[in-house]
Design a protein around this motif. Sequence first.
Motif, PDB file in Angstrom:
ATOM      1  N   SER A  26       0.833  -1.208   0.000  1.00 29.27           N
ATOM      2  CA  SER A  26       0.000   0.000   0.000  1.00 29.27           C
ATOM      3  C   SER A  26       0.868   1.258   0.000  1.00 29.27           C
ATOM      4  O   SER A  26       0.531   2.247  -0.648  1.00 29.27           O
ATOM      5  CB  SER A  26      -0.956  -0.001   1.193  1.00 29.27           C
ATOM      6  OG  SER A  26      -0.231  -0.041   2.398  1.00 29.27           O
ATOM      7  N   GLY A  30       1.014   4.006  -3.016  1.00 36.17           N
ATOM      8  CA  GLY A  30       0.799   5.426  -2.733  1.00 36.17           C
ATOM      9  C   GLY A  30       1.923   6.301  -3.273  1.00 36.17           C
ATOM     10  O   GLY A  30       1.686   7.392  -3.794  1.00 36.17           O
ATOM     11  N   THR A  34       0.279   7.177  -6.961  1.00 37.45           N
ATOM     12  CA  THR A  34      -0.428   8.404  -6.594  1.00 37.45           C
ATOM     13  C   THR A  34       0.498   9.614  -6.521  1.00 37.45           C
ATOM     14  O   THR A  34       0.234  10.641  -7.145  1.00 37.45           O
ATOM     15  CB  THR A  34      -1.138   8.209  -5.237  1.00 37.45           C
ATOM     16  OG1 THR A  34      -1.929   7.020  -5.297  1.00 37.45           O
ATOM     17  CG2 THR A  34      -2.011   9.398  -4.915  1.00 37.45           C
TER      18      THR A  34
END
Length: 194
Positions: A26, A30, A34
């Motif tokens: 995760s 990220g 992202t």
Amino acid sequence: MLFVELFYTFFKIGLFSFGGGYGMLSVIQGEVVTRHGWLSAAEFTDIVAVSQMTPGPIGINSATYVGYTAVLNSGAPSWLAIAGSLTASFAVMLPSIVLMLLVSRFFMRYSRHRSVEDVFRALRPAVVGLIASAALLLMTKENFGSPVDTPLQFWVSVSLFVAAFVAMKFFKVSPILLLLLAGMFGGVFYGIIQ
């Protein structure tokens, strides 16, 4: 500049991620999807799948593939992308190597100390949360489909997920066997509907 960013990003991931490779996923998503936009969500999903199939820790495998793909996506030649994979892999391992060398000297002496046990007891829920977060981040439209856009793919994916969970939790079926069965079922099923 990309190599410095790769090194810094994966060093930070290696330093602050707890729970092993699945806990890192995760955080890696990220950062690389992202924050930096080095990969698309679909590319990251493919990298996670390949990282799970190849031997070695998933966090390091992911770093290797992300480093390669990020440099390749920047327009660099493939020989330079190999340097990107080496940079990301080394950076994600470096904090663990340094911390293990430092901690191993003191851990054996203080492992039964109450405060050390309290720290490890406090870290357990955080590790479970990071692994659950990685699982939820992989439950995307690219992986599971959508109940509106692709309902057949969605319900087949959900059914495979539930069947695999039940088989592992209650019947103790080997994860390797489950991967093989799910791959065979998916290959046959999606081969038929294509």
